[in-house]
Design a protein around this motif. Structure first.
Motif, short mmCIF file in Angstrom:
data_model
loop_
_atom_site.label_atom_id
_atom_site.label_comp_id
_atom_site.label_asym_id
_atom_site.label_seq_id
_atom_site.Cartn_x
_atom_site.Cartn_y
_atom_site.Cartn_z
N GLY A 14 0.87 -1.17 -0.07
CA GLY A 14 -0.14 -0.02 0.02
C GLY A 14 0.95 1.30 -0.14
N PRO A 15 0.25 2.52 -0.52
CA PRO A 15 1.19 3.65 -0.47
C PRO A 15 1.73 3.96 0.86
CG PRO A 15 -1.04 3.81 -1.35
CD PRO A 15 -0.99 2.59 -0.90
N GLY A 16 2.49 4.77 0.89
CA GLY A 16 3.14 5.22 2.17
C GLY A 16 4.15 6.32 1.86
N TYR A 17 4.58 6.97 2.98
CA TYR A 17 5.58 8.12 3.30
C TYR A 17 6.55 7.62 3.80
CZ TYR A 17 3.08 9.50 7.34
OH TYR A 17 2.58 9.50 8.39
N GLY A 18 7.80 8.47 3.71
CA GLY A 18 8.79 8.16 4.60
C GLY A 18 9.10 7.54 5.82
N TYR A 19 8.50 8.52 6.57
CA TYR A 19 8.59 7.97 8.14
C TYR A 19 7.61 6.94 8.44
CZ TYR A 19 11.07 12.07 9.60
OH TYR A 19 12.20 13.04 9.94
N GLN A 20 6.47 6.82 7.76
CA GLN A 20 5.65 5.62 7.64
C GLN A 20 6.18 4.46 7.56
OE1 GLN A 20 2.34 5.92 4.79
NE2 GLN A 20 0.94 5.23 6.57
N LEU A 21 7.02 4.62 6.44
CA LEU A 21 7.72 3.25 5.87
C LEU A 21 8.78 2.98 6.97
CD1 LEU A 21 7.89 4.40 1.92
CD2 LEU A 21 6.51 2.33 3.24
N ARG A 22 9.42 3.92 7.21
CA ARG A 22 10.51 3.50 8.39
C ARG A 22 10.04 2.80 9.55
NH1 ARG A 22 13.96 7.65 11.91
NH2 ARG A 22 11.92 7.91 12.76
N GLY A 23 8.93 3.35 10.05
CA GLY A 23 8.24 2.92 11.26
C GLY A 23 7.61 1.35 11.02
N GLU A 24 7.25 1.36 9.67
CA GLU A 24 6.54 -0.04 9.53
C GLU A 24 7.37 -1.05 9.37
OE1 GLU A 24 3.58 -2.65 9.04
OE2 GLU A 24 3.17 -0.57 9.98
N GLY A 30 11.10 -5.98 14.26
CA GLY A 30 11.17 -5.75 15.76
C GLY A 30 12.36 -4.99 16.14
N GLY A 31 12.43 -3.86 15.06
CA GLY A 31 13.43 -2.95 15.36
C GLY A 31 15.04 -3.51 15.31
N SER A 32 15.16 -4.71 14.83
CA SER A 32 16.70 -5.26 14.68
C SER A 32 17.26 -4.92 13.91
CB SER A 32 16.39 -6.84 14.42
OG SER A 32 15.77 -7.10 13.15
N TRP A 33 16.74 -4.08 12.97
CA TRP A 33 17.67 -3.36 11.70
C TRP A 33 17.10 -1.68 11.58
CZ3 TRP A 33 19.27 -5.85 6.64
CH2 TRP A 33 19.82 -4.85 5.67
N PRO A 34 17.53 -0.93 12.55
CA PRO A 34 16.93 0.60 12.60
C PRO A 34 17.36 1.13 11.31
CG PRO A 34 18.43 0.12 14.43
CD PRO A 34 18.26 -1.31 13.75
N LEU A 35 16.24 1.81 10.55
CA LEU A 35 16.72 2.57 9.57
C LEU A 35 16.95 4.16 9.79
CD1 LEU A 35 14.49 0.99 6.88
CD2 LEU A 35 16.83 0.57 7.27
N ASN A 36 17.94 4.57 9.21
CA ASN A 36 18.04 6.17 9.37
C ASN A 36 16.83 6.66 8.12
OD1 ASN A 36 18.93 8.58 7.99
ND2 ASN A 36 20.62 8.52 9.51
N ILE A 37 16.31 7.82 8.69
CA ILE A 37 15.22 8.33 7.87
C ILE A 37 15.66 8.92 6.61
CG2 ILE A 37 15.17 10.61 8.79
CD1 ILE A 37 12.12 8.78 7.54
N GLY A 38 16.95 9.40 6.54
CA GLY A 38 17.73 9.77 5.29
C GLY A 38 18.11 8.73 4.32
N GLN A 39 18.07 7.59 4.95
CA GLN A 39 18.34 6.26 4.07
C GLN A 39 16.99 5.86 3.33
OE1 GLN A 39 19.38 2.85 6.35
NE2 GLN A 39 20.27 1.71 4.56
N TYR A 41 14.62 7.97 2.42
CA TYR A 41 14.40 8.90 1.61
C TYR A 41 15.26 8.98 0.39
CZ TYR A 41 10.54 11.25 4.03
OH TYR A 41 9.26 11.47 4.54
N THR A 42 16.28 8.59 0.77
CA THR A 42 17.49 8.41 -0.50
C THR A 42 16.84 7.00 -1.32
OG1 THR A 42 19.25 9.28 1.04
CG2 THR A 42 19.92 7.81 -0.92
N THR A 43 16.47 6.13 -0.47
CA THR A 43 16.17 4.82 -1.35
C THR A 43 14.83 5.26 -2.04
OG1 THR A 43 16.77 3.34 0.70
CG2 THR A 43 15.29 2.60 -0.85
N LEU A 44 13.75 5.92 -1.45
CA LEU A 44 12.61 6.30 -2.09
C LEU A 44 12.99 7.07 -3.50
CD1 LEU A 44 10.32 7.31 0.71
CD2 LEU A 44 10.15 5.39 -0.91
N ASP A 45 14.02 7.98 -3.55
CA ASP A 45 14.52 8.65 -4.68
C ASP A 45 15.03 7.82 -5.79
OD1 ASP A 45 13.78 11.05 -3.57
OD2 ASP A 45 15.73 11.58 -2.85
N ARG A 46 15.82 6.83 -5.13
CA ARG A 46 16.37 5.85 -6.33
C ARG A 46 15.42 4.88 -6.81
NH1 ARG A 46 21.36 4.49 -2.24
NH2 ARG A 46 22.63 6.36 -2.88
#
Length: 193
Positions: A14-24, A30-39, A41-46
């Protein structure tokens, strides 16, 4: 794991935005791989550049919403249908031991004990966490957690192999010096001599 494919897989759901995708992403793993929000958005741009997602209009809160394209859905379907390549290449622990057995003065048996103690503590922590996790409530996190348990168990087994190999193949003179040092050294907390 590819952050790119993880984010893309979430957008297939389903559609989503950066912070929402990071949280999901962090919730499902389980938080085992925390993502940097900049990462994210860079991924979304690519992903957008590669034609795998489309940038939509901003929602009522001003968040730019992304959706997976047909090409993106095909890429995720392909990703889910193919095996993940076995880990190859740099493994810091393996490299550390490869160097330790060749550098003069390194107490390799002690190094094994220190690493084993750390792996056993991690395994105990993961096992306690596993007891509080119900797969029926959160299957995604349960699978990630069990993978971490298996990896910790594999590390302990590999360390047993390293210890046996050192005993079997290290030059006797080096082993005698190391054994003498080991006999007088204080045991590592949580290990048995």
């Amino acid at each position: 794991m590819s952050v790119k494919m993880g984010v893309l897989a979430l957008l297939v759901g389903g559609p989503g935005y950066g912070y929402q995708l990071r949280g999901e992403f962090e919730h499902r793993t389980g938080g085992s791989w925390p993502l940097n929000i900049g990462q994210v958005y860079t991924t979304l741009d690519r992903l957008e550049r590669d034609g795998l997602v489309a940038r939509g209009d901003a929602d009522d809160d001003g968040h730019v919403v992304y959706t997976a394209t047909d090409a993106g859905r095909e890429a995720v379907a392909r990703w889910f249908s193919e095996p993940v390549p076995a880990k190859r290449g740099r493994d810091e622990l393996a490299i550390k031991f490869a160097l330790a057995v060749t550098v003069p003065g390194v107490d390799v048996p002690r190094l094994v004990q220190v690493q084993r103690g750390s792996a056993m503590r991690a395994l105990q922590d993961l096992t306690r966490l596993k007891r509080t996790t119900d797969p029926a409530d959160d299957l995604a996190w349960s699978l990630v957690l069990e993978s971490m348990v298996f990896q910790a168990e594999a590390e302990v087994r590999w360390l047993d192999h390293v210890e046996a190999s050192v005993t079997r193949y290290m030059p006797p003179a080096a082993r005698t010096v190391l054994d003498a040092e080991r006999a007088t050294a204080a045991p590592v907390e949580g290990t048995v001599r």
